[in-house]
Design an enzyme around this catalytic site. Structure first.
Site, mmCIF file in Angstrom:
data_model
loop_
_atom_site.group_PDB
_atom_site.id
_atom_site.type_symbol
_atom_site.label_atom_id
_atom_site.label_comp_id
_atom_site.label_asym_id
_atom_site.label_seq_id
_atom_site.Cartn_x
_atom_site.Cartn_y
_atom_site.Cartn_z
ATOM 1 N N ASP A 140 -9.720 5.044 9.124
ATOM 2 C CA ASP A 140 -9.210 3.755 8.650
ATOM 3 C C ASP A 140 -9.191 2.734 9.788
ATOM 4 O OD1 ASP A 140 -8.261 1.883 6.851
ATOM 5 O OD2 ASP A 140 -6.171 2.507 7.011
ATOM 6 N N GLY A 194 6.858 -1.759 9.754
ATOM 7 C CA GLY A 194 5.964 -1.988 8.629
ATOM 8 C C GLY A 194 6.087 -0.885 7.601
ATOM 9 N N GLY A 203 0.951 2.703 2.346
ATOM 10 C CA GLY A 203 0.890 3.526 1.159
ATOM 11 C C GLY A 203 1.378 4.935 1.387
ATOM 12 N N MET A 204 1.359 5.408 2.639
ATOM 13 C CA MET A 204 1.757 6.779 2.922
ATOM 14 C C MET A 204 3.163 6.895 3.499
ATOM 15 S SD MET A 204 -0.816 8.288 1.795
ATOM 16 C CE MET A 204 -2.577 8.101 1.512
ATOM 17 N N GLY A 205 3.762 5.779 3.908
ATOM 18 C CA GLY A 205 5.102 5.872 4.454
ATOM 19 C C GLY A 205 5.529 4.608 5.165
ATOM 20 N N LYS A 229 6.368 7.123 12.147
ATOM 21 C CA LYS A 229 5.881 7.021 10.774
ATOM 22 C C LYS A 229 6.550 8.108 9.939
ATOM 23 C CE LYS A 229 1.847 5.636 9.622
ATOM 24 N NZ LYS A 229 0.391 5.433 9.414
#
Length: 524
Positions: free
Chosen positions: A139, A23, A26-28, A45
């Protein structure tokens, strides 16, 4: 389920061979990797380059990884390794080969009975472990709850703080999170207080409503409207069975101090009863109890029964500033539709009680339709004037295509974000785990392609739209679409890309073709 690696993806990170993509956020990007020491599959990630160059971020990232490693792994994805000094930095966690709660609900419908209770206990157990290690998730949402062999696993916990606290793209007036699951205090950048573990408890309640009903408790037809409901209305708990409903209601309290702790929540679930409200034995200004799991410096105790006078007004103003003010773009994951298709007026609102009057549909002018598109209220085709084609995004394709304007694959909506826009695809949301927007992908050859990206505000997903003063062959006004950092959106005959042009005019201009109003959320 992993996807093949894309052109430009690395073949390895450290000692880990990359074998697929899981996947992108927004951060990586998240990859499926194989450890060279034993061949174990892991999830990796990789941090986006725009964050990686920040020295403060690397230090914060290292600190948060070390803290996350202290979380027991019986109900979370174990943090295995990280290299904050790598170019770019990356994080390695246990690979959980199972569907998310979001996918399960979309494909099979809401949970009930023992299955619902098992998910409630599993997530509460994970939060107890996470908070006990002095970590806050920040989150929690259905996409971060996975069905693993042996039980529930919660992923992506704790690390968001490294991004939230240091990045120049996420200032103190901004936040990281998913609107539908964010606690009221998350919309309060004015106070400057740190997030507490109580925000995760609120998210637990919202996740459980989604698990039981297929919708979120404050569902509305836009991110801003959802935020306003979170701040001002009671949750819609229709369809949540007892005794779970009583627990959920307590966790969705507006005030952090009125919610149970993770341990209290878990104990109540195991006992089959709702937690009792905290007793107020002293004036609010004096009551500052410390919860058992809130012993780390990162977790700030919240006063019980804190006075609310002026609080709601302050939060509404703060949320409005964060969500809609010109020039300020909150780093919020705009996925309010995770189960919101059944949303309706909040309980007790006049809209839910009064009969609907007959309405005469107004015929809009072309200018009014264009204004509605720019306000994010209408569907649109994005027409490329020079080639008589439209932007398109197929379910299984990564790159943006030049399409013929047919079907939802060619329909988009603009999400106003201060002075710019997110450009969201309206292809079938059930076909993807997350909603998709246009985004810039940097490749090793220094090209900047325009591709499918998660709808998370970042320097690569925010676009400016400016009128050219010219019209296309149908008499519609044309616009340029550009990224402030990477340049103008263009078509080169094979693909869409962005390029900095200096004083040269862009080769491609765009017009917006109205495709009707966005569907409003239907009553539940």
């Amino acid at each position: 389920m992993s996807m093949p690696l894309r052109p430009g993806d690395p073949a390895a990170l450290g000692r880990y061979e990359l074998v697929g993509r899981l996947g992108e956020g927004g951060m990586g990007a998240v990859y499926l990797g194989r450890d060279s020491d034993g061949g174990r599959l892991v999830a990796i990630k990789m941090v986006r380059p725009e964050f990686a160059h920040e020295t403060e971020f690397r230090g914060r990232f290292r600190s948060e990884v070390n803290r996350a490693k202290q979380v027991p792994s019986f109900s979370t994805a174990e943090v295995l390794d990280a290299d904050p000094d790598h170019e770019p930095p990356y994080l390695v966690v246990e690979y959980v080969d199972g569907p998310s709660l979001a996918m399960e609900i979309r494909e099979r419908g809401p949970l009930s009975g023992a299955a619902l209770q098992s998910v409630a206990v599993g997530i509460a157990t994970a939060l107890t472990a996470i908070h006990g290690a002095g970590v806050i998730h920040r989150d929690l949402k259905p996409g971060n709850v996975l069905f693993a062999r042996g039980g529930i696993k919660v992923i992506d916990f704790g690390i968001a703080r490294a991004f939230e606290a240091t990045s120049q793209h996420t200032r103190t007036d901004q936040m990281v999170g998913t609107v539908s699951y964010m606690a009221p205090e998350r919309f309060d950048p004015v106070d400057g207080r740190p997030v507490t573990a109580a925000a995760d408890i609120f998210a637990w309640g919202a996740v459980m409503v989604f698990a039981a009903t297929g919708r979120t408790p404050f569902a509305a037809d836009s991110a801003a409207a959802t935020a306003m409901r979170i701040l001002t209305q009671e949750p819609n708990l229709t369809g949540v069975p007892e005794p779970l409903r009583g627990l959920v209601e307590r966790t969705l309290a507006k005030e952090p101090g009125d919610r149970p702790t993770a341990r209290e929540l878990l104990d109540a679930l195991l006992a089959g009863e709702a937690p009792r409200p905290a007793a107020i034995t002293a004036p609010a200004a004096e009551a500052t109890p410390v919860r058992p799991e809130e012993t780390a410096a990162d977790v700030t105790p919240v006063p019980v029964g804190r006075a609310r006078r002026g609080r709601t007004t302050t939060l509404i103003a703060a949320a409005a500033a964060v969500l809609a003010a010109a020039g300020v773009g909150a780093a919020i994951r705009f996925l309010p539709n995770e189960g919101q298709e059944a949303a309706g007026p909040g309980p007790g609102s006049s809209a839910s009680l009064a009969p609907r009057p007959s309405v005469t549909t107004k015929v809009l002018t072309a200018a009014e339709k264009l204004d509605g598109i720019r306000r994010g209220q209408r569907k649109t085709l994005i027409h490329v004037a020079e080639i008589n084609k439209d932007l398109a995004l197929d379910d299984n394709d990564y790159e943006i295509q030049a399409g013929d304007g047919t079907g939802a694959r060619s329909e988009f909506t603009l999400i106003p974000m201060g002075t710019g826009f997110l450009i969201r695809s309206l292809q079938d949301p059930k076909a993807a785990e997350e909603e998709n927007c246009l985004g810039v992908q940097l490749d090793p050859d220094a090209s900047a392609d325009v591709v499918r990206a998660e709808c998370f505000l970042s320097v690569g997903t925010l676009f400016q739209i400016e009128q050219t003063g010219r019209k296309d062959d149908r008499g519609r006004p044309t616009f340029t679409i550009s990224s402030e950092k990477y340049g103008f959106l263009q078509w080169n005959g094979e693909k869409f890309y962005v390029e900095l042009l200096g004083d040269a005019p862009p080769a491609s201009t765009f017009s917006f073709v109205d495709r009707g109003p966005l569907p409003s959320a239907s009553p539940s």
